[in-house]
Design a protein around this motif. Structure first.
Motif, short mmCIF file in Angstrom:
data_model
loop_
_atom_site.label_atom_id
_atom_site.label_comp_id
_atom_site.label_asym_id
_atom_site.label_seq_id
_atom_site.Cartn_x
_atom_site.Cartn_y
_atom_site.Cartn_z
N THR A 1 20.42 -4.58 23.31
CA THR A 1 19.69 -5.74 22.78
C THR A 1 18.18 -5.56 22.82
O THR A 1 17.44 -6.53 22.74
CB THR A 1 20.05 -7.00 23.59
OG1 THR A 1 19.73 -6.76 24.97
CG2 THR A 1 21.52 -7.31 23.46
N ARG B 1 21.15 -2.93 16.43
CA ARG B 1 22.08 -3.03 17.55
C ARG B 1 23.42 -2.36 17.24
O ARG B 1 24.08 -1.84 18.15
CB ARG B 1 22.29 -4.51 17.88
CG ARG B 1 23.16 -4.73 19.09
CD ARG B 1 23.00 -6.12 19.63
NE ARG B 1 23.95 -6.37 20.69
CZ ARG B 1 24.03 -7.52 21.36
NH1 ARG B 1 23.20 -8.50 21.07
NH2 ARG B 1 24.93 -7.68 22.30
N ASP C 1 20.00 -13.20 18.81
CA ASP C 1 20.60 -12.30 19.79
C ASP C 1 21.89 -12.89 20.34
O ASP C 1 22.88 -12.17 20.58
CB ASP C 1 19.62 -12.02 20.92
CG ASP C 1 18.57 -10.99 20.54
OD1 ASP C 1 18.85 -10.16 19.65
OD2 ASP C 1 17.47 -11.03 21.12
N ASP D 1 27.84 -0.73 20.44
CA ASP D 1 26.70 -1.63 20.67
C ASP D 1 25.58 -0.82 21.30
O ASP D 1 25.70 -0.34 22.43
CB ASP D 1 27.15 -2.77 21.59
CG ASP D 1 26.08 -3.83 21.80
OD1 ASP D 1 24.91 -3.59 21.42
OD2 ASP D 1 26.40 -4.89 22.35
#
Length: 407
Positions: A395, A360, A117, A392
């Protein structure tokens, strides 16, 4: 000894400058016409069919230890699974699972998922990646090995620098000056890991270092091989995979919807198409007969894994990605007793990052630059692969990454 014809005019030798960029026409011709071929250019035998490579990798007449000695004479690489055969190899391989086996990978899976990540966080801030290998593959590979070795993040830069320098030790055709640099780098890496092992925190490395089955030098040889056989293949496999994945929106969508097993299936197909380690070296200890021909004793041999992985006798549409291909008996990690101990690491860490990336950044696409294949034999690597990440999506954890690298 059977005489086989040379490559016809118009097909570049796979070790020539043009052939290094695109070796597949030569591999296809050899596999079809001379699957066990004495190559006058290199003085080596090239074995290119899947059946012949599988048989070679299982046959003790083909020595990996002698293959490494022939690669560079006066070779002082540490004793490891790469430089031993038979009982010595098996004795070293068993403790190696303490470093690269399922339990070791499971012990770092949460930290590596966070590292993945963090890699994508940095990518998101950039928006456009100039080089996917350097900005995605290298930091992921460094984080995975750093976690397994219990290294503090301050030492990760040194690990990456040394890991790249020792990767030449995978190349059985490295010229002597390059081979010497690779051996010198291995000495530096060994000293670096030796100093760290003295004070390693609880980690897979600490468990390996405490294993009474290995001498100190043998333990360091296992560590060095983990870097040579784990760091570079993982780093390069990310770029090679994205080369095939990014231009195919349907494949990216399928990967987003895949479960953990489906993600590994897709990763296997990407490794089949472009294995970072395209061949492995052996020497015949005695005359050896393969399905495609007989090789005399004392001969240098390359099992051309990249050619075997595109054998139409085994794989339908061998030059195209079939992301749900199963079974997939590819040889990207070799086979037989010397099957790569880092295979699980590369498959699972690669699937982890690629799956998180397509979740993502669902609109990620190849960038404007034109990537090219590096003119190296090992590793097989894409260079200059730029990526336009697009929006984006956040997450949040995707379904696959619950399994992490320790699946």
């Amino acid at each position: 000894m059977t005489t086989t014809p040379g490559l016809p005019a118009g097909i570049a030798h796979p070790f020539s400058p043009a052939g290094r960029i695109d070796p597949y026409p030569a591999y296809d011709w050899l596999r079809a016409h001379a699957p066990v071929h004495r190559d006058p250019m290199s003085g080596m035998w090239l074995v290119t069919s899947h059946a012949d490579c599988v048989a070679l990798l299982k046959d003790p007449a083909f020595s990996a230890a002698a293959g490494q000695r022939e690669r560079a004479r006066d070779d002082d690489l540490p004793v490891s699974m790469l430089t031993t055969d038979g009982a010595d190899h098996a004795r070293l391989r068993a403790p190696g699972a303490l470093l690269l086996g399922p339990a070791a990978l499971a012990s770092v899976e949460d930290a590596v998922a966070a590292d993945a990540d963090a890699v994508l966080d940095r990518a998101a801030r950039a928006g456009t990646l100039d080089d996917a290998v350097e900005q995605l593959g290298v930091p992921l590979a460094t984080a995975v090995l750093g976690r397994l070795f219990g290294l503090g993040e301050d030492d990760w830069g040194t690990l990456a620098q040394l890991a790249r320098a020792v990767s030449v030790n995978l190349d059985p055709l490295a010229p002597p000056p390059v081979a010497r640099l690779g051996r010198a780098a291995m000495g530096e890496l060994t000293r670096f890991l030796d100093a760290h092992a003295e004070q390693a925190p609880p980690s897979p490395l600490a468990r390996l270092a405490a294993d009474p089955r290995l001498t100190r030098q043998e333990m360091l040889g296992v560590l060095g091989l983990a870097v040579v056989g784990g760091w570079q293949p993982l780093a390069e496999s990310i770029g090679n995979a994205l080369y095939w994945l990014l231009p195919r929106p349907d494949a990216r969508a399928a990967l987003r919807s895949a479960d953990a097993e489906g993600a590994l299936t897709a990763m296997d197909e990407l490794l089949r198409l472009e294995a970072p380690i395209p061949f492995t070296a052996r020497v015949t200890l005695r005359e050896a007969t393969l399905p495609g021909g007989t090789i005399p004793a004392g001969q240098r041999v390359l099992a051309v894994l990249a050619a075997a992985n595109r054998d139409p006798a085994v794989f339908t549409d061998p030059a195209e990605p079939v992301f749900d291909r199963t079974p997939n008996p590819h040889l990207a990690f070799g086979g037989g007793p010397h099957f790569c101990l880092a295979a699980r690491l590369v498959r699972q860490a690669g699937a982890l990052l690629l799956t998180r990336l397509v979740h993502r950044f669902p609109d990620a696409n190849p960038g404007s630059s034109t990537p090219s294949w590096a003119p190296t034999l090992i590793p097989r690597r894409i260079t200059g692969l730029s990526v336009e990440l697009g929006a984006d999506a956040g997450t949040g954890r995707c379904p696959v990454t619950g399994a992490g690298v320790g699946a």
